[in-house]
Write a protein that holds these residues in place. Structure first.
Motif, PDB file in Angstrom:
ATOM      1  N   ASP A 340       0.858  -1.190   0.000  1.00  0.00           N
ATOM      2  CA  ASP A 340       0.000   0.000   0.000  1.00  0.00           C
ATOM      3  C   ASP A 340       0.892   1.237   0.000  1.00  0.00           C
ATOM      4  O   ASP A 340       1.382   1.682   1.035  1.00  0.00           O
ATOM      5  N   ARG A 341       1.094   1.782  -1.174  1.00  0.00           N
ATOM      6  CA  ARG A 341       2.036   2.893  -1.341  1.00  0.00           C
ATOM      7  C   ARG A 341       1.666   4.088  -0.473  1.00  0.00           C
ATOM      8  O   ARG A 341       2.526   4.712   0.157  1.00  0.00           O
ATOM      9  N   GLU A 342       0.390   4.431  -0.430  1.00  0.00           N
ATOM     10  CA  GLU A 342      -0.030   5.599   0.346  1.00  0.00           C
ATOM     11  C   GLU A 342       0.166   5.371   1.842  1.00  0.00           C
ATOM     12  O   GLU A 342       0.501   6.294   2.578  1.00  0.00           O
ATOM     13  N   PHE A 343      -0.058   4.126   2.288  1.00  0.00           N
ATOM     14  CA  PHE A 343       0.177   3.804   3.699  1.00  0.00           C
ATOM     15  C   PHE A 343       1.652   3.996   4.045  1.00  0.00           C
ATOM     16  O   PHE A 343       1.998   4.598   5.066  1.00  0.00           O
ATOM     17  N   LEU A 344       2.534   3.494   3.186  1.00  0.00           N
ATOM     18  CA  LEU A 344       3.975   3.635   3.419  1.00  0.00           C
ATOM     19  C   LEU A 344       4.383   5.101   3.451  1.00  0.00           C
ATOM     20  O   LEU A 344       5.142   5.534   4.325  1.00  0.00           O
ATOM     21  N   LEU A 345       3.881   5.884   2.496  1.00  0.00           N
ATOM     22  CA  LEU A 345       4.237   7.303   2.440  1.00  0.00           C
ATOM     23  C   LEU A 345       3.740   8.045   3.678  1.00  0.00           C
ATOM     24  O   LEU A 345       4.417   8.942   4.192  1.00  0.00           O
ATOM     25  N   SER A 346       2.546   7.660   4.153  1.00  0.00           N
ATOM     26  CA  SER A 346       2.016   8.323   5.343  1.00  0.00           C
ATOM     27  C   SER A 346       2.871   8.022   6.571  1.00  0.00           C
ATOM     28  O   SER A 346       3.008   8.862   7.469  1.00  0.00           O
ATOM     29  N   LYS A 347       3.474   6.828   6.602  1.00  0.00           N
ATOM     30  CA  LYS A 347       4.312   6.461   7.745  1.00  0.00           C
ATOM     31  C   LYS A 347       5.656   7.178   7.706  1.00  0.00           C
ATOM     32  O   LYS A 347       6.105   7.730   8.711  1.00  0.00           O
ATOM     33  N   ILE A 348       6.320   7.178   6.550  1.00  0.00           N
ATOM     34  CA  ILE A 348       7.656   7.776   6.509  1.00  0.00           C
ATOM     35  C   ILE A 348       7.611   9.294   6.568  1.00  0.00           C
ATOM     36  O   ILE A 348       8.637   9.941   6.797  1.00  0.00           O
ATOM     37  N   ALA A 349       6.407   9.874   6.398  1.00  0.00           N
ATOM     38  CA  ALA A 349       6.265  11.332   6.513  1.00  0.00           C
ATOM     39  C   ALA A 349       5.572  11.730   7.812  1.00  0.00           C
ATOM     40  O   ALA A 349       5.270  12.904   8.024  1.00  0.00           O
ATOM     41  N   ASN A 350       5.341  10.758   8.708  1.00  0.00           N
ATOM     42  CA  ASN A 350       4.608  11.016   9.944  1.00  0.00           C
ATOM     43  C   ASN A 350       5.392  11.945  10.879  1.00  0.00           C
ATOM     44  O   ASN A 350       6.623  11.979  10.858  1.00  0.00           O
ATOM     45  N   THR A 351       4.666  12.696  11.697  1.00  0.00           N
ATOM     46  CA  THR A 351       5.336  13.617  12.629  1.00  0.00           C
ATOM     47  C   THR A 351       6.003  12.880  13.789  1.00  0.00           C
ATOM     48  O   THR A 351       6.910  13.417  14.425  1.00  0.00           O
ATOM     49  N   TYR A 352       5.568  11.632  14.052  1.00  0.00           N
ATOM     50  CA  TYR A 352       6.152  10.863  15.153  1.00  0.00           C
ATOM     51  C   TYR A 352       7.288   9.979  14.642  1.00  0.00           C
ATOM     52  O   TYR A 352       7.133   9.259  13.649  1.00  0.00           O
ATOM     53  N   ARG A 353       8.403  10.026  15.363  1.00  0.00           N
ATOM     54  CA  ARG A 353       9.569   9.258  14.949  1.00  0.00           C
ATOM     55  C   ARG A 353       9.296   7.764  14.953  1.00  0.00           C
ATOM     56  O   ARG A 353       9.752   7.032  14.057  1.00  0.00           O
TER      57      ARG A 353
END
Length: 506
Positions: A340-353
């Protein structure tokens, strides 16, 4: 003694190989079907005798047979400049221009050959080129650029492919001055501007093209790529709403649409366009098979994806090892979170480390790995913490050489993560909550120099903490048995992990 030395020196000098020597070696190699050797000899011969039309012609023909038509064009044109009346060169110029799609020039050279040698060995082939060019001209009479501009455009494209963007810019700028309505040059110039960081200039040029040549598909697609790289989500979505409605007839425009959709992650639309070309007998280049393979794989057509990538490797063996499924376990399905490309992108751009750590770890399990890693703005390496860098490195199959205590702790933390992943992959939404909890614990524990001494026990503890909070019938005995540890050991490590849960004010 001196006489002997002089005689010896003269003998050495007389045996220094020249262009003719290597040319003869090449002919011998071709007679024995050793074409790689022949090409090497002809290349050396052309360097030693750069004005020998015979050598240049033979080298050009051999290069043309390899499918390197632009390079062959340069060699044959140079040969022709030294021997303008040589009918064999003239025929091969007709042939190479036909391969390049420069049909007016192909026809001109073929007619010239017939005029010089109407009963020559290439007369029938020349007539076929003339017939083919006339048929194509009847369909595309107003669209065919003349040979010079086409060749200059191809030269600019090669400069861009080799990373020489400034040289490409200079050439393309000169083309649009001389050919103000040759839109392909404008589109490539916009790309060249974008690659050298002149984004506003690139976008303005594309808008100018669209104002003067409304509906130019290449300009629209390039603009979509710019929006994608600049993360202009609203503009991109608005443009995509238009692109999905376009139904072009020409192969070139279908290819451009398909490749653009693939690049920005719209794999279903990309697959439909690129596959439609293949079904109509389209013989693509390396770029075509690369995007067809990716779009097919990510839209659930794995057989087509593997066939396309096999064709890509046949054309360019250096692409072996970059398959979209490389490193992805067979059990990973197209609808799992790993894909799930969008899921991955949302994780690597998340505000939480901790969420970004999760994203980087999961990226290593995904077929989108190469695409996301190569994007210029998705991952800003200089802003990543040590923890994030390490989980990203693990996803890229980096070989760790632990030296410090922290390194060893991280390796055990990674082993714990792998144990959890092996149990729950492919991941669904429910399992993702376990990993969100685990990476929260992992981040805090790493920051406090926790040693992660027993990965199996830690994985069992994390699993028990997660499951027991959701399912009342979960027992320590069952979890401990699953991970091969004792219940007291599980209890001990649950107690240790609880210390790293986030503390909230009452």
């Amino acid at each position: 003694m001196d006489k002997l030395r002089n005689k010896h020196d003269k003998k050495i000098i007389s045996f220094i190989p020249d262009g003719e020597f290597y040319y003869n070696k090449a002919i011998q190699a071709m007679q024995r079907d050793r074409f790689e050797d022949a090409q090497r000899y002809l290349k050396r011969a052309s360097e030693l005798s750069p004005e020998d039309w015979k050598i240049l012609m033979e080298y050009g023909v051999l290069v043309m047979e390899e499918g390197r038509f632009e390079e062959a064009h340069e060699l044959l044109m140079t040969a022709n400049s030294f021997a303008p009346s040589e009918e064999e060169i003239i025929f091969y110029l007709a042939e190479v221009h036909a391969h390049l799609g420069m049909l007016r020039d192909a026809k001109m050279y073929a007619e010239k050959y017939i005029l010089i040698d109407p009963d020559g060995p290439f007369a029938d082939d020349s007539m076929e080129i003339i017939d083919f060019a006339e048929q194509e001209e009847s369909f595309n009479d107003d669209e065919m650029p003349d040979g010079e501009v086409f060749f200059l455009q191809e030269k600019a494209r090669r400069l861009m492919e080799s990373g020489e963007f400034k040289a490409a810019v200079e050439l393309l700028e000169s083309i649009i001055v001389d050919y103000p309505e040759f839109w392909a040059a404008y589109n490539n110039l916009a790309l060249a501007y974008f690659y050298i960081g002149e984004n506003e200039r690139a976008s303005k040029l594309l808008h100018d093209v669209l104002n003067r040549n409304k509906g130019n598909i290449h300009a629209l697609c390039n603009l979509a790529v710019f929006y994608y790289y600049e993360k202009k989500e609203e503009e991109l979505e608005s443009l995509l709403a238009l692109l999905v409605k376009i139904k072009p007839y020409q192969f070139e425009n279908r290819y451009k649409l398909g490749a653009t959709f693939a690049l920005i992650g719209r794999h279903k639309e990309a697959y439909n366009w690129l596959r439609s070309l293949q079904k109509r007998g389209f013989e693509g280049d390396t770029g075509y098979y690369f995007w067809l393979s990716h779009s097919a794989y990510f839209s659930g057509h794995e057989k087509v994806a593997r066939e396309a990538y096999a064709k890509l490797i046949e054309l360019d063996p250096s692409k072996a090892g970059y398959e979209p499924w490389n490193g992805v376990q067979e059990i990973i399905t197209s609808d799992s979170l790993e894909q799930d490309r969008e899921f991955l992108l949302s994780k690597i751009a998340n505000t939480y480390r901790s969420e970004r750590m999760f994203g980087f770890y999961l990226l290593g399990k995904s077929g989108h790995k190469q695409e996301i890693i190569s994007h210029p703005s998705y991952i800003e390496m200089e802003k990543l913490s040590d923890y994030e860098r390490l989980f990203l490195a693990s996803g890229l199959d980096y070989e760790f050489m632990p030296e410090t205590n922290f390194d060893k702790s991280f390796m055990r933390a990674l082993e714990t993560t792998d144990l959890l992943y092996n149990k729950y992959c492919p991941l669904d939404k429910q399992a993702s909550h376990l990993f969100q909890m685990w990476f929260t614990l992992c981040e805090t524990a790493l920051s406090r120099s926790y040693l992660f001494r027993n990965p199996a026990a830690l994985a069992a503890a994390a699993d028990y903490m997660f499951q027991s909070s959701r399912y009342p019938d979960v027992t320590k005995t069952a979890i401990a048995k699953e991970f091969g540890i004792s219940v007291p050991t599980l209890t001990k490590y649950v107690g240790e992990l609880i210390e790293y849960l986030p503390q909230f004010d009452a």
